[in-house]
Design an enzyme around this catalytic site. Sequence first.
Site, PDB file in Angstrom:
ATOM      1  CG  ASP A  30      43.093  13.548 -55.641  1.00 35.24           C
ATOM      2  OD1 ASP A  30      43.081  13.439 -56.875  1.00 35.24           O
ATOM      3  OD2 ASP A  30      43.800  14.393 -55.032  1.00 35.24           O
ATOM      4  CB  ILE A  31      47.102  13.217 -51.771  1.00 30.42           C
ATOM      5  CG1 ILE A  31      47.773  13.362 -50.416  1.00 30.42           C
ATOM      6  CG2 ILE A  31      47.707  14.136 -52.807  1.00 30.42           C
ATOM      7  CD1 ILE A  31      49.214  12.873 -50.385  1.00 30.42           C
ATOM      8  CG  HIS A  92      42.935  21.128 -67.046  1.00 30.14           C
ATOM      9  ND1 HIS A  92      43.469  22.328 -66.659  1.00 30.14           N
ATOM     10  CD2 HIS A  92      41.954  21.419 -67.921  1.00 30.14           C
ATOM     11  CE1 HIS A  92      42.824  23.308 -67.279  1.00 30.14           C
ATOM     12  NE2 HIS A  92      41.894  22.792 -68.045  1.00 30.14           N
ATOM     13  CG  HIS A  99      44.475   9.791 -63.086  1.00 28.40           C
ATOM     14  ND1 HIS A  99      45.600  10.078 -63.825  1.00 28.40           N
ATOM     15  CD2 HIS A  99      43.953  10.986 -62.737  1.00 28.40           C
ATOM     16  CE1 HIS A  99      45.750  11.393 -63.909  1.00 28.40           C
ATOM     17  NE2 HIS A  99      44.758  11.968 -63.273  1.00 28.40           N
ATOM     18  CG  PHE A 100      38.480   6.728 -65.042  1.00 30.21           C
ATOM     19  CD1 PHE A 100      39.422   5.830 -65.526  1.00 30.21           C
ATOM     20  CD2 PHE A 100      37.465   7.137 -65.886  1.00 30.21           C
ATOM     21  CE1 PHE A 100      39.356   5.352 -66.827  1.00 30.21           C
ATOM     22  CE2 PHE A 100      37.387   6.663 -67.192  1.00 30.21           C
ATOM     23  CZ  PHE A 100      38.335   5.774 -67.662  1.00 30.21           C
ATOM     24  CG  HIS A 101      39.995  12.897 -61.098  1.00 32.22           C
ATOM     25  ND1 HIS A 101      40.744  13.491 -60.102  1.00 32.22           N
ATOM     26  CD2 HIS A 101      40.740  12.993 -62.228  1.00 32.22           C
ATOM     27  CE1 HIS A 101      41.880  13.936 -60.606  1.00 32.22           C
ATOM     28  NE2 HIS A 101      41.911  13.652 -61.898  1.00 32.22           N
TER      29      HIS A 101
HETATM   30  P1  AMP Z   1      45.147  15.032 -63.031  1.00 29.77           P
HETATM   31  O1  AMP Z   1      45.164  16.533 -63.064  1.00 29.77           O
HETATM   32  O2  AMP Z   1      43.915  14.475 -63.683  1.00 29.77           O
HETATM   33  O3  AMP Z   1      46.424  14.426 -63.581  1.00 29.77           O
HETATM   34  O4  AMP Z   1      45.024  14.651 -61.506  1.00 29.77           O
HETATM   35  C1  AMP Z   1      46.049  14.078 -60.746  1.00 29.77           C
HETATM   36  C2  AMP Z   1      45.525  13.910 -59.355  1.00 29.77           C
HETATM   37  O5  AMP Z   1      46.443  13.133 -58.611  1.00 29.77           O
HETATM   38  C3  AMP Z   1      45.340  15.222 -58.576  1.00 29.77           C
HETATM   39  O6  AMP Z   1      43.962  15.358 -58.206  1.00 29.77           O
HETATM   40  C4  AMP Z   1      46.238  15.055 -57.376  1.00 29.77           C
HETATM   41  O7  AMP Z   1      45.697  15.591 -56.201  1.00 29.77           O
HETATM   42  C5  AMP Z   1      46.387  13.547 -57.288  1.00 29.77           C
HETATM   43  N1  AMP Z   1      47.592  13.090 -56.621  1.00 29.77           N
HETATM   44  C6  AMP Z   1      48.866  13.457 -56.875  1.00 29.77           C
HETATM   45  N2  AMP Z   1      49.720  12.808 -56.075  1.00 29.77           N
HETATM   46  C7  AMP Z   1      48.970  11.971 -55.307  1.00 29.77           C
HETATM   47  C8  AMP Z   1      49.265  11.027 -54.287  1.00 29.77           C
HETATM   48  N3  AMP Z   1      50.524  10.788 -53.876  1.00 29.77           N
HETATM   49  N4  AMP Z   1      48.237  10.365 -53.717  1.00 29.77           N
HETATM   50  C9  AMP Z   1      46.977  10.572 -54.116  1.00 29.77           C
HETATM   51  N5  AMP Z   1      46.630  11.447 -55.073  1.00 29.77           N
HETATM   52  C10 AMP Z   1      47.611  12.150 -55.665  1.00 29.77           C
END
Ligand code: AMP
Length: 138
Positions: A30-31, A92, A99-101
């Site tokens: 995650d960025i 959120h 995607h899974f965090h």
């Molecule tokens: P969500 O709120 O569950 O949709 O989380 C989206 C996640 O994507 C966030 O934690 C962001 O930091 C991450 N994110 C957005 N753009 C990128 C990117 N280019 N590379 C890696 N992670 C990203």
Amino acid sequence: MSDTIFGKILRGEIPCHRVYEDDLVLAFLDIFPLSKGHTLVIPKRAVATLDQLDDDSAAALGRVLPRIARAVLAASGARNFNVLQNNGEGAHQAVHHVHFHIIPKFDDGRGLGIKWQPGKLDNAEGATLAAAIAGRLA
Ligand code: AMP
């Protein structure tokens, strides 16, 4: 569905720090990490929310999530972690590609903060609701 930043990552149009890839799944850092090792695991199939995902992609995700989690723990030094999976802006979700965090949780508190406000399940309501859900799964 409309294109997302994860679609661009999958097509190689923007870079990522890749940690795992197979035919159906990609995982990368995650960025904007909540903690060291915060990793995203996504299906290559571009659907917005988990309920829209096909069984093969779901199975592929389920198969690799524990393995990726073990690697994230080993590399980050964390002993604990959360798996977070948001669906819909009201829940959120910012990127509309499933995607899974995987978020390591450290002893100093770094990681996912959770505000948990439980109710109390009424027995009769529980029976009705469970039957309603089960009926839609039959
Ligand atoms: P969500 O709120 O569950 O949709 O989380 C989206 C996640 O994507 C966030 O934690 C962001 O930091 C991450 N994110 C957005 N753009 C990128 C990117 N280019 N590379 C890696 N992670 C990203």
